[in-house]
Design a protein around this motif. Structure first.
Motif, PDB file in Angstrom:
ATOM      1  N   ARG A  98    -105.854 -30.904 -12.674  1.00 43.67           N
ATOM      2  CA  ARG A  98    -104.594 -30.872 -11.927  1.00 43.67           C
ATOM      3  C   ARG A  98    -103.641 -29.824 -12.495  1.00 43.67           C
ATOM      4  O   ARG A  98    -102.885 -29.185 -11.754  1.00 43.67           O
ATOM      5  CB  ARG A  98    -103.920 -32.247 -11.959  1.00 43.67           C
ATOM      6  CG  ARG A  98    -104.600 -33.288 -11.110  1.00 43.67           C
ATOM      7  CD  ARG A  98    -103.743 -34.541 -10.953  1.00 43.67           C
ATOM      8  NE  ARG A  98    -104.507 -35.583 -10.297  1.00 43.67           N
ATOM      9  CZ  ARG A  98    -105.148 -36.561 -10.924  1.00 43.67           C
ATOM     10  NH1 ARG A  98    -105.079 -36.640 -12.250  1.00 43.67           N
ATOM     11  NH2 ARG A  98    -105.839 -37.457 -10.250  1.00 43.67           N
ATOM     12  N   GLY A  99    -103.671 -29.671 -13.801  1.00 46.95           N
ATOM     13  CA  GLY A  99    -102.852 -28.629 -14.414  1.00 46.95           C
ATOM     14  C   GLY A  99    -103.415 -27.242 -14.167  1.00 46.95           C
ATOM     15  O   GLY A  99    -102.666 -26.297 -13.897  1.00 46.95           O
ATOM     16  N   PHE A 100    -104.738 -27.113 -14.208  1.00 47.95           N
ATOM     17  CA  PHE A 100    -105.370 -25.800 -14.028  1.00 47.95           C
ATOM     18  C   PHE A 100    -105.069 -25.214 -12.656  1.00 47.95           C
ATOM     19  O   PHE A 100    -104.811 -24.010 -12.530  1.00 47.95           O
ATOM     20  CB  PHE A 100    -106.887 -25.902 -14.209  1.00 47.95           C
ATOM     21  CG  PHE A 100    -107.347 -26.350 -15.566  1.00 47.95           C
ATOM     22  CD1 PHE A 100    -106.512 -26.282 -16.667  1.00 47.95           C
ATOM     23  CD2 PHE A 100    -108.636 -26.839 -15.753  1.00 47.95           C
ATOM     24  CE1 PHE A 100    -106.938 -26.702 -17.925  1.00 47.95           C
ATOM     25  CE2 PHE A 100    -109.077 -27.244 -16.992  1.00 47.95           C
ATOM     26  CZ  PHE A 100    -108.233 -27.182 -18.083  1.00 47.95           C
ATOM     27  N   VAL A 101    -105.140 -26.031 -11.600  1.00 50.16           N
ATOM     28  CA  VAL A 101    -104.974 -25.495 -10.242  1.00 50.16           C
ATOM     29  C   VAL A 101    -103.554 -24.993 -10.000  1.00 50.16           C
ATOM     30  O   VAL A 101    -103.328 -24.235  -9.043  1.00 50.16           O
ATOM     31  CB  VAL A 101    -105.367 -26.545  -9.170  1.00 50.16           C
ATOM     32  CG1 VAL A 101    -106.835 -26.897  -9.271  1.00 50.16           C
ATOM     33  CG2 VAL A 101    -104.492 -27.794  -9.261  1.00 50.16           C
ATOM     34  N   ASN A 102    -102.616 -25.382 -10.835  1.00 46.56           N
ATOM     35  CA  ASN A 102    -101.257 -24.863 -10.731  1.00 46.56           C
ATOM     36  C   ASN A 102    -101.081 -23.555 -11.481  1.00 46.56           C
ATOM     37  O   ASN A 102     -99.986 -22.955 -11.446  1.00 46.56           O
ATOM     38  CB  ASN A 102    -100.251 -25.898 -11.258  1.00 46.56           C
ATOM     39  CG  ASN A 102    -100.143 -27.112 -10.351  1.00 46.56           C
ATOM     40  OD1 ASN A 102    -100.189 -26.991  -9.136  1.00 46.56           O
ATOM     41  ND2 ASN A 102    -100.000 -28.287 -10.946  1.00 46.56           N
ATOM     42  N   ILE A 103    -102.133 -23.120 -12.157  1.00 48.13           N
ATOM     43  CA  ILE A 103    -102.083 -21.872 -12.926  1.00 48.13           C
ATOM     44  C   ILE A 103    -102.799 -20.747 -12.184  1.00 48.13           C
ATOM     45  O   ILE A 103    -102.285 -19.620 -12.086  1.00 48.13           O
ATOM     46  CB  ILE A 103    -102.713 -22.073 -14.315  1.00 48.13           C
ATOM     47  CG1 ILE A 103    -101.958 -23.147 -15.107  1.00 48.13           C
ATOM     48  CG2 ILE A 103    -102.752 -20.763 -15.093  1.00 48.13           C
ATOM     49  CD1 ILE A 103    -102.660 -23.588 -16.379  1.00 48.13           C
ATOM     50  N   ALA A 104    -103.990 -21.014 -11.660  1.00 46.83           N
ATOM     51  CA  ALA A 104    -104.805 -19.991 -10.991  1.00 46.83           C
ATOM     52  C   ALA A 104    -105.869 -20.685 -10.151  1.00 46.83           C
ATOM     53  O   ALA A 104    -106.059 -21.906 -10.239  1.00 46.83           O
ATOM     54  CB  ALA A 104    -105.459 -19.070 -12.027  1.00 46.83           C
ATOM     55  N   ASP A 105    -106.580 -19.896  -9.330  1.00 45.39           N
ATOM     56  CA  ASP A 105    -107.713 -20.443  -8.585  1.00 45.39           C
ATOM     57  C   ASP A 105    -108.777 -20.923  -9.566  1.00 45.39           C
ATOM     58  O   ASP A 105    -109.088 -20.241 -10.553  1.00 45.39           O
ATOM     59  CB  ASP A 105    -108.312 -19.381  -7.670  1.00 45.39           C
ATOM     60  CG  ASP A 105    -107.482 -19.150  -6.414  1.00 45.39           C
ATOM     61  OD1 ASP A 105    -106.658 -20.018  -6.078  1.00 45.39           O
ATOM     62  OD2 ASP A 105    -107.656 -18.099  -5.777  1.00 45.39           O
ATOM     63  N   MET A 130    -108.282 -31.359  -4.742  1.00 43.37           N
ATOM     64  CA  MET A 130    -107.258 -30.663  -5.525  1.00 43.37           C
ATOM     65  C   MET A 130    -107.195 -29.176  -5.204  1.00 43.37           C
ATOM     66  O   MET A 130    -106.330 -28.468  -5.716  1.00 43.37           O
ATOM     67  CB  MET A 130    -107.553 -30.820  -7.027  1.00 43.37           C
ATOM     68  CG  MET A 130    -107.480 -32.210  -7.539  1.00 43.37           C
ATOM     69  SD  MET A 130    -107.869 -32.208  -9.314  1.00 43.37           S
ATOM     70  CE  MET A 130    -107.808 -33.952  -9.649  1.00 43.37           C
ATOM     71  N   GLY A 131    -108.155 -28.687  -4.425  1.00 46.41           N
ATOM     72  CA  GLY A 131    -108.182 -27.267  -4.112  1.00 46.41           C
ATOM     73  C   GLY A 131    -109.113 -26.455  -4.983  1.00 46.41           C
ATOM     74  O   GLY A 131    -109.098 -25.224  -4.944  1.00 46.41           O
ATOM     75  N   VAL A 132    -109.972 -27.123  -5.750  1.00 48.10           N
ATOM     76  CA  VAL A 132    -110.950 -26.415  -6.580  1.00 48.10           C
ATOM     77  C   VAL A 132    -112.064 -25.865  -5.682  1.00 48.10           C
ATOM     78  O   VAL A 132    -112.512 -26.520  -4.742  1.00 48.10           O
ATOM     79  CB  VAL A 132    -111.548 -27.360  -7.644  1.00 48.10           C
ATOM     80  CG1 VAL A 132    -112.687 -26.683  -8.408  1.00 48.10           C
ATOM     81  CG2 VAL A 132    -110.462 -27.822  -8.604  1.00 48.10           C
ATOM     82  N   HIS A 133    -112.513 -24.648  -5.988  1.00 47.08           N
ATOM     83  CA  HIS A 133    -113.643 -24.048  -5.278  1.00 47.08           C
ATOM     84  C   HIS A 133    -114.927 -24.519  -5.958  1.00 47.08           C
ATOM     85  O   HIS A 133    -115.258 -24.059  -7.060  1.00 47.08           O
ATOM     86  CB  HIS A 133    -113.574 -22.520  -5.319  1.00 47.08           C
ATOM     87  CG  HIS A 133    -112.283 -21.955  -4.808  1.00 47.08           C
ATOM     88  ND1 HIS A 133    -112.043 -21.733  -3.468  1.00 47.08           N
ATOM     89  CD2 HIS A 133    -111.158 -21.579  -5.465  1.00 47.08           C
ATOM     90  CE1 HIS A 133    -110.835 -21.228  -3.317  1.00 47.08           C
ATOM     91  NE2 HIS A 133    -110.273 -21.121  -4.511  1.00 47.08           N
TER      92      HIS A 133
END
Length: 271
Positions: A98-105, A130-133
């Motif tokens: 959750r923190g990573f997706v607010n930093i970059a793809d 969460m929007g992860v590819h």
């Protein structure tokens, strides 16, 4: 009394040593140069996370998230074993994502532990939400100013599918001359990655050899046995370079020794 004091001091010292070895996250930065990299991607920063194994770094993973943020990534790659099949706690690992997706793809492939726990679809659904590819034997294009590179990923062969078959599927829609990054959990398959002429591979799984001996390297790694060949850093075979991340957590063996948890950063350079 003096002997007791020395014993207590020795015990405290050992505990402190083990704590630092297993909780002190280090950031390793490398550069990678290739004439196939478009000029628009010169300076493109790739941050790799691997083998979290449900480990916890600070309240709500804040320590890990902040470390990743400081690497200033253009993309974040997660190369498997986000969870641990021996103590499955998906939510604890999702706090980090959750923190990573607010930093970059963020791009993700599974490791052997996701397969072993037999809850791959649950993990995929949570990450996609969460929007992860996710890259289950698939590839995605990353574009900048009209130029592109490919980011491909394969699942872990513990699923019963051989590596070459998964690569065939993942690379089927990637143009032949396009610079290609591959997420693949297992470094021991390096020969197959090189045979397929993949430019840059990101892998994990080896945990840095778990125990690293000075002037020797890693002691043991799954899939490679004692004194494994691929445990940390860059390896080159033919025209393929592989970056092996030492990972963040543990599974089975409870401690990392002389082997700090690692975040890898690779910056692309256009020739």
């Amino acid at each position: 009394m003096k002997k007791l004091f020395k014993l207590l001091a020795w015990i405290v010292g050992i505990c402190l040593f083990l704590y630092v070895n297993n909780h002190w996250i280090v950031i390793t930065e490398r550069t990678y140069e290739n004439k196939k990299i478009p000029r628009q991607f010169d300076g493109f920063r790739i941050t790799q996370i691997s083998d979290l194994h449900d480990a916890l770094f600070g309240e709500n993973q804040e320590k890990l998230i902040e470390k990743v943020r400081k690497t200033n990534p253009d993309v974040i790659l997660i190369t498997g074993d986000l969870i641990d099949s021996n103590r499955y706690d998906l939510e604890q690992s999702l706090m980090a994502v959750r923190g990573f997706v607010n930093i970059a793809d963020v791009y993700y492939v599974i490791g052997n532990h996701e397969v072993a726990v037999n809850r791959v679809e649950e993990i995929y659904d949570a990450l996609e939400g969460m929007g992860v590819h996710i890259l289950p034997n698939a590839a995605a294009m990353v574009e900048r100013a009209g130029e592109a590179i490919a980011i491909a990923g394969i699942e872990d062969p513990l699923n019963g599918v051989d590596t070459q078959t998964m690569l065939n599927k993942a690379l089927s829609d990637v143009p032949e001359r396009l610079f290609t990054v591959l997420l693949a959990h297992r470094p021991e398959k390096f020969g197959i990655y090189a045979k397929n002429e993949i430019d840059l591979v990101f892998s994990g799984h080896a945990h840095g050899g778990q125990i690293r001996l000075p002037f020797v390297g890693g002691l043991v790694a799954p899939g490679q046995g004692f004194f494994p060949e691929y445990t940390a850093g860059f390896y080159k075979k033919i025209d393929t370079t592989m970056n092996v991340n030492r990972g963040l957590g543990n599974s089975g063996a409870p401690f990392r020794i002389f082997n700090f948890p690692e975040i890898s950063v690779v910056e692309l350079k256009a020739e």
